[in-house]
Design a protein around this motif. Structure first.
Motif, PDB file in Angstrom:
ATOM      1  N   LEU A   1      21.759 -39.533  41.217  1.00  0.00           N
ATOM      2  CA  LEU A   1      20.373 -39.841  41.545  1.00  0.00           C
ATOM      3  C   LEU A   1      19.971 -39.178  42.853  1.00  0.00           C
ATOM      4  CD1 LEU A   1      17.758 -41.391  41.009  1.00  0.00           C
ATOM      5  CD2 LEU A   1      18.768 -43.355  42.198  1.00  0.00           C
ATOM      6  N   GLU A   2      20.846 -39.220  43.832  1.00  0.00           N
ATOM      7  CA  GLU A   2      20.595 -38.586  45.123  1.00  0.00           C
ATOM      8  C   GLU A   2      20.425 -37.078  44.952  1.00  0.00           C
ATOM      9  OE1 GLU A   2      22.371 -40.031  49.256  1.00  0.00           O
ATOM     10  OE2 GLU A   2      23.807 -38.815  48.113  1.00  0.00           O
ATOM     11  N   ALA A   3      21.280 -36.459  44.128  1.00  0.00           N
ATOM     12  CA  ALA A   3      21.193 -35.016  43.889  1.00  0.00           C
ATOM     13  C   ALA A   3      19.908 -34.666  43.141  1.00  0.00           C
ATOM     14  CB  ALA A   3      22.414 -34.546  43.108  1.00  0.00           C
ATOM     15  N   SER A   4      19.528 -35.504  42.172  1.00  0.00           N
ATOM     16  CA  SER A   4      18.290 -35.254  41.427  1.00  0.00           C
ATOM     17  C   SER A   4      17.090 -35.292  42.356  1.00  0.00           C
ATOM     18  CB  SER A   4      18.128 -36.296  40.318  1.00  0.00           C
ATOM     19  OG  SER A   4      19.133 -36.170  39.341  1.00  0.00           O
ATOM     20  N   ALA A   5      17.075 -36.253  43.267  1.00  0.00           N
ATOM     21  CA  ALA A   5      15.972 -36.356  44.208  1.00  0.00           C
ATOM     22  C   ALA A   5      15.932 -35.168  45.153  1.00  0.00           C
ATOM     23  CB  ALA A   5      16.081 -37.659  44.995  1.00  0.00           C
ATOM     24  N   ALA A   6      17.102 -34.673  45.564  1.00  0.00           N
ATOM     25  CA  ALA A   6      17.136 -33.512  46.454  1.00  0.00           C
ATOM     26  C   ALA A   6      16.519 -32.295  45.776  1.00  0.00           C
ATOM     27  CB  ALA A   6      18.578 -33.228  46.874  1.00  0.00           C
ATOM     28  N   ARG A   7      16.848 -32.085  44.519  1.00  0.00           N
ATOM     29  CA  ARG A   7      16.279 -30.950  43.776  1.00  0.00           C
ATOM     30  C   ARG A   7      14.772 -31.164  43.569  1.00  0.00           C
ATOM     31  NH1 ARG A   7      17.425 -26.552  40.915  1.00  0.00           N
ATOM     32  NH2 ARG A   7      16.221 -26.093  39.034  1.00  0.00           N
ATOM     33  N   PHE A   8      14.402 -32.397  43.219  1.00  0.00           N
ATOM     34  CA  PHE A   8      12.994 -32.741  43.007  1.00  0.00           C
ATOM     35  C   PHE A   8      12.198 -32.494  44.290  1.00  0.00           C
ATOM     36  CE2 PHE A   8       9.583 -36.039  42.603  1.00  0.00           C
ATOM     37  CZ  PHE A   8       9.031 -35.628  41.400  1.00  0.00           C
ATOM     38  N   ASN A   9      12.755 -32.873  45.441  1.00  0.00           N
ATOM     39  CA  ASN A   9      12.070 -32.695  46.712  1.00  0.00           C
ATOM     40  C   ASN A   9      11.877 -31.222  47.039  1.00  0.00           C
ATOM     41  OD1 ASN A   9      12.113 -35.439  46.918  1.00  0.00           O
ATOM     42  ND2 ASN A   9      13.657 -35.545  48.547  1.00  0.00           N
ATOM     43  N   ALA A  10      12.885 -30.420  46.733  1.00  0.00           N
ATOM     44  CA  ALA A  10      12.779 -28.982  47.010  1.00  0.00           C
ATOM     45  C   ALA A  10      11.670 -28.357  46.173  1.00  0.00           C
ATOM     46  CB  ALA A  10      14.121 -28.302  46.721  1.00  0.00           C
ATOM     47  N   GLN A  11      11.566 -28.798  44.922  1.00  0.00           N
ATOM     48  CA  GLN A  11      10.515 -28.265  44.054  1.00  0.00           C
ATOM     49  C   GLN A  11       9.144 -28.761  44.500  1.00  0.00           C
ATOM     50  OE1 GLN A  11      12.582 -27.326  39.855  1.00  0.00           O
ATOM     51  NE2 GLN A  11      12.341 -29.505  40.243  1.00  0.00           N
ATOM     52  N   ALA A  12       9.105 -29.985  45.030  1.00  0.00           N
ATOM     53  CA  ALA A  12       7.837 -30.490  45.552  1.00  0.00           C
ATOM     54  C   ALA A  12       7.369 -29.641  46.736  1.00  0.00           C
ATOM     55  CB  ALA A  12       7.990 -31.954  45.973  1.00  0.00           C
ATOM     56  N   GLU A  13       8.309 -29.223  47.565  1.00  0.00           N
ATOM     57  CA  GLU A  13       7.945 -28.397  48.720  1.00  0.00           C
ATOM     58  C   GLU A  13       7.341 -27.069  48.291  1.00  0.00           C
ATOM     59  OE1 GLU A  13       7.971 -29.148  51.889  1.00  0.00           O
ATOM     60  OE2 GLU A  13       8.707 -31.178  51.487  1.00  0.00           O
ATOM     61  N   GLN A  14       7.880 -26.497  47.215  1.00  0.00           N
ATOM     62  CA  GLN A  14       7.346 -25.211  46.758  1.00  0.00           C
ATOM     63  C   GLN A  14       6.147 -25.378  45.833  1.00  0.00           C
ATOM     64  OE1 GLN A  14      10.534 -23.226  44.689  1.00  0.00           O
ATOM     65  NE2 GLN A  14      10.211 -24.373  42.772  1.00  0.00           N
ATOM     66  N   GLY A  15       5.907 -26.616  45.377  1.00  0.00           N
ATOM     67  CA  GLY A  15       4.747 -26.886  44.537  1.00  0.00           C
ATOM     68  C   GLY A  15       4.905 -26.474  43.095  1.00  0.00           C
TER      69      GLY A  15
END
Length: 577
Positions: A442-456
């Motif tokens: 779950l922590e890893a999924s959120a990290a990837r999700f956050n990175a994609q949020a930063e790039q939009g």
């Protein structure tokens, strides 16, 4: 079969007081038939009254006026690109060709008022033929005081569509209420809503009389039934369809505690709301696992469908899904009562919400339609446990948007935590562990999700990539209206199940709404409408309002067919050509 002793006679008997049933009853009455409307519960409105109320009616006269001129070719192209062969082409075309006429008819002859949305994308806006507005209409707000004492006979909306214990709100209202401290316009609108509501309660109404959404559509139909003098019997379940010489000639009812046979000289319309609460039919038709997760009224147990089958009608075939899906979260209260919340259009598309399966990994575009979201749950469940799935957010998201029954703005949530509806932890890893899923994943999924949020840009599932996604997102959030990071503790999660808002499988019918037998022949005197009719969408969900649009349209068609049968009979018996 022997003809029963009739206790009453009408031209038309309509079973079920939802949109499809009331549409049929009104049309038959307006066109000159005597009509009896019966309802097994003590309230009018059925599933319609607890729905969002959207009506999908391509080609309606308002489309061009709101900036979205439509054509049959464009709408038909979209149907082919979404429904395809999941429903008979003739039924799809009948709906498209008749829906606009239905809207005009009820506008002219009843209290029903529908208003086209200037911006409301079809659910697959990237497919050819899609429209960004005009095709979906909403019922105009209704003043419940116009029903007088009969307001209590209208089914109440879902509690989740009300605030302050009985005030109905729309999405627009909710946005104003959340912004009352930041905008004068929102403050003014919020004050108007609250003052109207408290005025209603002081006058003795059991809830607010400002009626919106599907409750407004049900109320407008009900008002029309009353105005037209159509007798309606509540607390009157259907027991049997009487067959005489191979035709449905009437109904057996339980009325006021007595067995009552009512003759239907022209025919019977069955519109009892489908079978979402029939354990047997769910087991027969639904994928597994399934459970008591429907948002439809629990009275919708498939009796109309079962009795139509007893009369020789058959279920439709070729559909892609047996129900219209919606992710549903469930609160079990200490007193044993259960609250179900449909995650339709409020929280999933907003930036900062992530959905994961039992392995702690994303599996779907969270902003997709509720129907597609649950399809994604079932697909994921084939390899990874995904029933239930988990909606996850952080502190900032919770305070701004809320999630399910957990309301935003610092409102009390301890009762939801104690009941096990809402889960909370200081880290994502701890949250996963508390849910019984892999906290590290779950922590890893959120990290990837956050990175994609930063790039939009969501390279995995495309959250925020379509006009429909962005329509439900946060227009003020950049660079992607639907993508936001999960960063600030505490973190929250809610379990969601594969619920539905109604069934798509029903009795096979022809373009005149007549029920068909195993040989494809119409059964004389038997018509279906609403979710008792096999979905013209074939279990697909092209746009908002694709249940109520066909329900109203084929109810209207059934009413006209029955009235025309009466005209033809009158001519033949009077000697006129």
């Amino acid at each position: 079969m022997t003809t029963p002793a009739w206790d009453a006679e009408y031209d038309v008997v309509v079973v079920g007081a939802g949109a499809g049933g009331m549409a049929a009853a009104l049309t038959a009455k307006i066109e000159g038939c005597s009509v009896l409307l019966v309802e097994k519960t003590d309230r009018v409105g059925g599933s319609t009254a607890v729905s969002g109320g959207a009506v999908w009616a391509p080609l309606n006269a308002q489309s061009a006026r709101v900036g979205h001129p439509d054509t049959f070719e464009k709408a038909w192209t979209y149907m082919r690109n979404t429904v395809g062969d999941a429903a008979p082409a003739g039924m799809q075309q009948a709906f498209l060709r008749q829906g606009a006429g239905m809207v005009d008819y009820f506008e002219k002859n009843t209290a029903v008022r529908l208003v086209a949305r200037s911006y409301s994308p079809d659910y697959y806006p990237d497919r050819d033929g899609a429209a960004l507005g005009g095709r979906s209409l909403d019922p105009a707000m209704f003043d419940g005081r116009e029903l007088g004492p009969k307001f209590k006979e209208l089914r109440d909306p879902l509690p989740e569509f009300m605030v302050l214990g009985g005030m109905m709100i729309t999405m627009t209202d909710a946005k104003h209420l959340l912004a009352v401290t930041r905008s004068f316009t929102s403050w003014r609108e919020g004050v108007k809503l609250v003052l109207r509501y408290f005025s209603d309660r002081l006058r003795g109404y059991h809830r607010g009389t400002r009626v919106v959404l599907g409750n407004a559509l049900a109320a407008r139909l009900f008002k029309s039934v009353i105005d037209r003098g159509i007798p309606y019997w509540l607390d009157t379940p259907l027991q049997k369809l009487h067959l005489v010489d191979g035709a449905v000639a009437g109904v057996a009812l339980l009325h006021e505690g007595k067995a009552t046979n009512v003759k239907a000289r022209r025919g019977v319309v069955v519109a009892t709301g489908g079978f979402p609460w029939s354990e047997a039919l769910r087991g027969e038709q639904y994928p597994q696992p399934t459970g008591p997760w429907s948002m439809s009224p629990q009275d919708n147990r498939g009796e109309g469908i079962a009795l139509a089958r007893d009369a020789g009608a058959v279920m439709g075939q070729g559909h892609t899904n047996p129900a219209f899906w919606a992710p549903v979260s469930i609160l079990e209260r200490a007193d044993g009562t259960v609250v179900r919340y449909p995650h339709l259009v409020w929280d999933r598309a907003k930036p900062g919400l992530m959905a994961v399966n039992g392995a702690g990994r994303r599996f779907v575009n969270e902003s997709t339609s509720y129907h597609e979201f649950v399809r994604g749950m079932y697909r994921s469940h084939e390899t990874v446990p995904t029933l239930p799935a988990y909606l996850v957010c952080d502190h900032d998201f919770m305070e701004k948007w809320g999630m399910g029954l957990a309301l935003p703005g610092g409102r009390p949530r301890d009762h939801l935590l104690k009941a096990g509806y809402l889960h909370k932890a200081e880290t994502l890893r701890a949250l996963g562990d508390a849910l019984g899923i892999d906290g590290a994943a779950l922590e890893a999924s959120a990290a990837r999700f956050n990175a994609q949020a930063e790039q939009g840009r969501d390279d995995d599932f495309g959250k925020g990539s379509t006009e429909y996604n962005r329509y439900l997102g946060d227009a003020e959030h950049a660079p992607n209206a639907c993508l936001g990071a999960l960063r600030k503790a505490p973190f929250y999660a809610v379990k969601v199940y594969a619920g539905d808002i109604g069934t798509a499988v029903g009795i096979a019918c022809n373009e005149q709404a007549q029920a068909l037998d195993a040989a494809g022949r119409p059964i004389p005197g038997l018509y279906m409408a609403g979710n008792d009719m096999h979905s013209v969408m074939g279990g697909e969900y092209p746009a908002p309002g694709i249940t109520l649009g066909p329900a109203l349209t084929f109810g209207w068609i059934a009413g006209r067919q029955l009235a025309q049968a009466a005209v033809n009979n009158d001519r033949s018996t009077s000697g006129h050509p």
